[in-house]
Structures are given as structure tokens and as C-alpha cells.
Design a protein around this motif. Structure first.
Motif, short mmCIF file in Angstrom:
data_model
loop_
_atom_site.label_atom_id
_atom_site.label_comp_id
_atom_site.label_asym_id
_atom_site.label_seq_id
_atom_site.Cartn_x
_atom_site.Cartn_y
_atom_site.Cartn_z
N LYS A 1 15.06 60.86 -33.82
CA LYS A 1 14.01 61.80 -33.47
C LYS A 1 14.15 62.89 -32.53
O LYS A 1 13.90 64.11 -32.77
N GLU A 2 14.98 62.69 -31.49
CA GLU A 2 15.34 63.80 -30.56
C GLU A 2 16.23 64.76 -31.12
O GLU A 2 16.04 66.09 -30.83
N LEU A 3 17.20 64.59 -31.87
CA LEU A 3 17.88 65.32 -32.65
C LEU A 3 17.29 66.19 -33.57
O LEU A 3 17.83 67.35 -33.78
N GLU A 4 16.43 65.49 -34.38
CA GLU A 4 15.48 66.32 -35.23
C GLU A 4 14.89 67.52 -34.48
O GLU A 4 14.73 68.53 -34.90
N ARG A 5 14.40 67.21 -33.22
CA ARG A 5 13.48 68.13 -32.51
C ARG A 5 14.59 69.33 -31.91
O ARG A 5 14.28 70.22 -31.93
N LEU A 6 15.91 68.70 -31.35
CA LEU A 6 16.59 69.80 -30.83
C LEU A 6 17.10 70.71 -32.16
O LEU A 6 17.34 72.06 -31.80
N ARG A 7 17.40 70.00 -33.22
CA ARG A 7 17.83 70.97 -34.35
C ARG A 7 17.01 71.88 -34.92
O ARG A 7 17.44 72.96 -35.44
N LYS A 8 15.64 71.75 -34.68
CA LYS A 8 14.62 72.67 -35.11
C LYS A 8 14.38 73.94 -34.02
O LYS A 8 13.76 74.88 -34.37
N LEU A 9 15.02 73.88 -33.00
CA LEU A 9 14.72 74.89 -31.97
C LEU A 9 15.43 76.16 -32.45
O LEU A 9 16.37 76.30 -33.14
N PRO A 10 14.81 77.38 -32.01
CA PRO A 10 15.18 78.68 -32.60
C PRO A 10 16.84 78.68 -32.25
O PRO A 10 17.43 79.30 -33.20
N GLU A 11 17.27 78.38 -31.19
CA GLU A 11 18.58 78.80 -30.72
C GLU A 11 19.75 77.85 -31.34
O GLU A 11 20.83 78.00 -31.27
N ASN A 12 19.32 76.78 -32.06
CA ASN A 12 19.92 75.88 -32.76
C ASN A 12 19.86 76.22 -34.25
O ASN A 12 20.42 75.32 -35.15
N ARG A 13 19.38 77.25 -34.76
CA ARG A 13 19.19 77.53 -36.19
C ARG A 13 20.11 78.35 -36.49
O ARG A 13 20.17 78.72 -37.90
N VAL A 14 21.05 78.95 -35.70
CA VAL A 14 22.03 79.79 -35.93
C VAL A 14 23.39 79.28 -35.51
O VAL A 14 23.63 78.62 -34.49
N CYS A 15 24.15 79.08 -36.35
CA CYS A 15 25.69 78.38 -36.31
C CYS A 15 26.37 79.49 -35.13
O CYS A 15 26.57 80.53 -35.30
N PRO A 16 26.93 78.74 -34.14
CA PRO A 16 27.47 79.47 -33.34
C PRO A 16 28.85 79.86 -33.74
O PRO A 16 29.32 80.75 -33.13
#
Length: 87
Positions: free
Chosen positions: A39-54
């Protein structure tokens, strides 16, 4: 880079082998601690800064499921495959 660091836990490590960032078993069958981590990974994955591949700057509205554990970032499927080929 402004990417958010991931949890120290490897989501695939406690539930058995599977692609990085993808659980190999049913979430309902997981122990509560694994459910909380997922559930925490799902939350982090959806953060704006994690929606762009580094790596390649590809954008994904819901975030990426691939995780580069060396850099603690979410990456797109193509970059995940590239990282896996080097490890």
C-alpha cells in the motif's frame, strides 16, 4: 533529481520471486506487514515526482511499477529491463 526515495523493503523479496516492482502473489494472501508495504509503494508510486522516469523522462499518469533498488527510484518498463540486464 527530485525523486522520492522508496522504502527500504523490496516488495518482491518477501513474497517470493517475481519481476522487480511486481508482486507474484495475491495481495489478500499476504501478511499484514506485506499488505502495508504494498500500500505504501502504491502511494509513493503515484506521487508527482515518481510519475516521470528518472532515466528517460517518460511520463506515466499512475506512476511506474518498476523499481531500481540501487537508486531507490521508480522506473519505466523499458528502463527497468535495461537495469536488469546490467545486474
Amino acid at each position: 533529481s527530485s525523486h522520492v526515495a522508496l522504502l527500504a523493503a523490496d516488495p518482491g523479496g518477501s513474497c517470493g520471486p517475481g519481476p522487480i516492482g511486481e508482486c507474484c502473489c495475491d495481495v489478500a494472501a499476504m501478511p499484514d506487514s506485506d499488505k502495508a508495504a504494498e500500500k505504501e509503494l502504491e502511494r509513493l508510486r503515484k506521487l508527482p515526482e515518481n510519475r516521470v522516469c528518472p532515466n528517460c523522462s517518460k511520463e506515466e499518469r499512475l506512476g511506474f511499477k518498476g523499481i531500481c533498488t540501487a537508486y531507490k527510484t521508480f522506473v519505466c518498463h523499458e528502463c527497468k529491463s535495461a537495469h536488469q540486464s546490467f545486474s
